[in-house]
Design a protein around this motif. Structure first.
Motif, PDB file in Angstrom:
ATOM      1  N   THR A 110       3.795   1.719  -1.387  1.00  0.00           N
ATOM      2  CA  THR A 110       4.297   2.040  -2.720  1.00  0.00           C
ATOM      3  C   THR A 110       3.212   2.754  -3.504  1.00  0.00           C
ATOM      4  O   THR A 110       3.499   3.566  -4.359  1.00  0.00           O
ATOM      5  CB  THR A 110       4.726   0.789  -3.502  1.00  0.00           C
ATOM      6  OG1 THR A 110       3.593  -0.061  -3.626  1.00  0.00           O
ATOM      7  CG2 THR A 110       5.853   0.069  -2.828  1.00  0.00           C
ATOM      8  N   GLY A 111       1.953   2.431  -3.206  1.00  0.00           N
ATOM      9  CA  GLY A 111       0.844   3.044  -3.912  1.00  0.00           C
ATOM     10  C   GLY A 111       0.552   4.457  -3.455  1.00  0.00           C
ATOM     11  O   GLY A 111       0.481   5.368  -4.264  1.00  0.00           O
ATOM     12  N   ILE A 112       0.438   4.655  -2.161  1.00  0.00           N
ATOM     13  CA  ILE A 112       0.022   5.958  -1.651  1.00  0.00           C
ATOM     14  C   ILE A 112       1.053   7.028  -1.972  1.00  0.00           C
ATOM     15  O   ILE A 112       0.725   8.127  -2.382  1.00  0.00           O
ATOM     16  CB  ILE A 112      -0.190   5.875  -0.123  1.00  0.00           C
ATOM     17  CG1 ILE A 112      -1.384   4.997   0.167  1.00  0.00           C
ATOM     18  CG2 ILE A 112      -0.406   7.246   0.474  1.00  0.00           C
ATOM     19  CD1 ILE A 112      -2.661   5.457  -0.463  1.00  0.00           C
TER      20      ILE A 112
ATOM     21  N   ALA B  93       0.837  -1.199   0.000  1.00  0.00           N
ATOM     22  CA  ALA B  93       0.000   0.000   0.000  1.00  0.00           C
ATOM     23  C   ALA B  93       0.873   1.250   0.000  1.00  0.00           C
ATOM     24  O   ALA B  93       0.546   2.237  -0.639  1.00  0.00           O
ATOM     25  CB  ALA B  93      -0.941   0.004   1.202  1.00  0.00           C
TER      26      ALA B  93
END
Lengths: 305, 270
Positions: free
Chosen positions: B266-268, B264
């Protein structure tokens, strides 16, 4: 006390010269191995690839300079055109479905009820399964003779399907398998994003008489738009680079119906040993990825304003 | 008593749908070949038959591939933790000439797609005499820009005060990193370990290019070729598949929070 002294010693003006140079030595000793490995294995290959794309090279004998011939041939190659088409079709199906599906599932999973941890785990777990394992598993499930899929169709009185041996079904099936394993990632990222949606804003909208759907549409979804832009970019880049799953399940077939760009690049380099031609195709893909990345960054900046 | 939420009617079937292929993987790995090859094939094994596992583990190569995958992943994870934390610490805390340029260039390489570098990397590894050895798999995965970047971001967020006292005491940078900073860096260490393990364990493309001899295959490559050669012995293929997936699955179930936080994050921030 310590911080006061600390501030004093870290003041750059009071630093003697020797101290700075020894810091440079320490700094480079720390980052040196990483910088050398990362730049050595990326900058050198990127330049080398560019040179290769202007050459005829079979990975063994000395190469010959041909200028733009590889690129000219690429534009006229119907096999490359088909690969681009297959890749775009896969991307256009997979990306929106995984992002929208991910958002819907994340909203459904964003509540405190019994077993919610288990539900989240099960939705996400296919994401950690490798493409090779997914491919081998679904080759079995969808095996026309021995697979459980046709067995179930048989039980329901429906006709048996060709699945991966049917040129009309192979690519959509790759999309379905990718959705099974890739939607969980969108769910996780959206779930993290949902924690950042202001509860007060939602509450305020409720008090103003907004229904559940209106709150979703006018408060939650707009608040998540930076997450959505990131996921669209991430999923698109992944989709355009599809390879492993194709290699394991269809090897580009049947009748070339699942030959995607990266499969084309791999085949040209390591099966027919036309490395220069392959490098030209890789450059075409890289430029496309870069353009998409930049375009989305710009739209993200605009959205942030 | 509280009424159970109606959401279970949506979420339970949905979760089952995602779990079903993996359940089927487990079930078919303990079926006998007779049951699998029947038409229509059985859905649930009538008894547990470990013939598939015996075949795969008796096949001298599968254990070898497991060991190869473990070596490559273990070295890659260790190297990324060591090199990533060293680099990340220097970029976060040490002022040195050229640091901004070096960091910028390193981060810029993150946008380079693998397809662009794979042919030259193959040629470089060939020059080094590493093609068709585990070394060809290990060298390119020793450190990723993402590992350096994640460590840097974490170290920047730590308060400086902790280290300043040690600097005054004349401690070397390495000592400070090892004895003061790293013990506080568990989240960063686990994130980098998880991401590196997932990437190296699950990789198929690069082993496919770099390895020719079957004794040097990784599990992913071995499983793929094994399926091609034994496509009528589905029980054995599925047993091999379970062995390939199990380490990641177990790791995920044991350290689920670290996995989800890593992915998560790496995504945010991306």
């Amino acid at each position: 006390m310590a911080s006061v002294v600390g501030t004093f010693t870290l003041d750059p003006r009071t630093k003697p010269k020797r101290r700075i140079s020894s810091d440079s030595a320490t700094g480079w000793a720390f980052v040196g191995p990483s910088v050398l490995l990362i730049l050595g294995l990326s900058v050198v290959p990127v330049v080398w690839s560019l040179l290769l794309s202007f050459q005829v090279n079979d990975l063994v004998s000395p190469s010959e300079w041909v200028g733009l011939a590889n690129y000219k041939a690429l534009v006229q190659d119907p096999a490359f055109g088909a690969a681009v088409q297959h890749t775009l079709l896969y991307t256009v199906l997979y990306v929106p479905l995984s992002v929208v599906g991910g958002l819907a599932i994340a909203i459904a999973l964003d509540r405190k009820i019994k077993f919610i941890g288990l539900y989240r785990t099960l939705v996400f777990v296919p994401f950690v399964v490798s493409a090779a394992a997914q491919g081998v598993l679904f080759s079995f499930v969808l095996d026309p003779e021995f697979g459980v899929a046709n067995s179930l169709l048989h039980k329901l009185g429906l006709p048996a399907q060709g699945f991966f041996s049917d040129p009309g079904q192979a690519l959509p099936l790759l999309v379905v398998i990718s959705l099974w394993s890739g939607t969980g990632f969108c769910v996780i990222v959206y779930l993290a994003g949902l924690q950042g949606v202001s509860a007060e804003l939602v509450e305020a909208a409720r008090i103003d008489g907004a229904g559940r759907f209106a709150v979703l549409r006018h408060v939650v979804v707009p608040a998540l738009s930076p997450v959505t832009v990131f996921l669209l970019l991430f999923q698109t880049i992944n989709a355009l680079q599809l390879f492993d799953l194709v290699f394991v399940t269809t090897k580009g077939g049947p009748l070339g119906s699942t030959t995607v760009i990266v499969y084309f690049i791999w085949e040209k380099a390591f099966k027919s040993f036309t490395a220069g031609y392959s490098a030209a195709a890789a450059y075409a893909l890289a430029v496309a990825l870069l353009v998409i990345g930049i375009a989305l960054q710009i739209s993200r900046r605009r959205a942030a304003r | 008593m509280k009424r159970p939420s109606a959401w279970h009617l949506v979420l339970a079937p949905l979760a089952l749908l995602f779990a079903l292929p993996l359940v089927w993987l487990l079930l078919s790995s303990v079926m006998s070949n007779a049951e699998i090859n029947r038409f229509p094939p059985a859905l649930i094994p009538s008894r547990i038959d470990l013939g598939g596992y015996r075949y795969v583990l008796g096949n001298a190569l599968f254990p070898r591939w497991l060991v190869n995958s473990m070596i490559v992943s273990a070295v890659a994870v260790t190297a990324n933790l060591v090199l990533g934390s060293l680099g990340g610490y220097a970029f976060a805390r040490i002022r040195f000439a050229g640091s901004k340029v070096a960091l910028g260039m390193m981060l810029a390489t993150m946008v380079i797609p693998f397809q662009l570098t794979m042919i030259p990397t193959f040629l470089v590894m060939k020059q080094l005499g590493l093609i068709d050895t585990l070394g060809a798999l290990i060298v390119p995965s020793l450190v990723t820009p993402l590992a350096v970047f994640l460590f840097r971001q974490f170290f920047v967020s730590l308060p400086r005060e902790l280290e300043e006292a040690a600097v005054i005491d004349g401690c070397g940078r390495l000592r400070i990193l090892v004895s003061i900073v790293l013990p506080l860096a568990r989240p960063a260490l686990s994130t980098v370990a998880v991401l590196t393990f997932l990437a190296t364990w699950n990789d198929l493309t690069w082993p496919l290019i770099a390895i020719n001899t079957d004794t040097n295959y990784t599990l992913q490559l071995g499983l793929t070729t094994f399926q091609g050669q034994h496509h009528t012995q589905w029980a054995a293929v599925m047993a091999g598949n379970v062995i390939t997936v199990l380490p990641v699955l177990l790791g995920f179930l044991l350290a689920q929070k670290a996995f989800i936080r890593s992915l998560a994050s790496t995504g945010i921030k991306g």
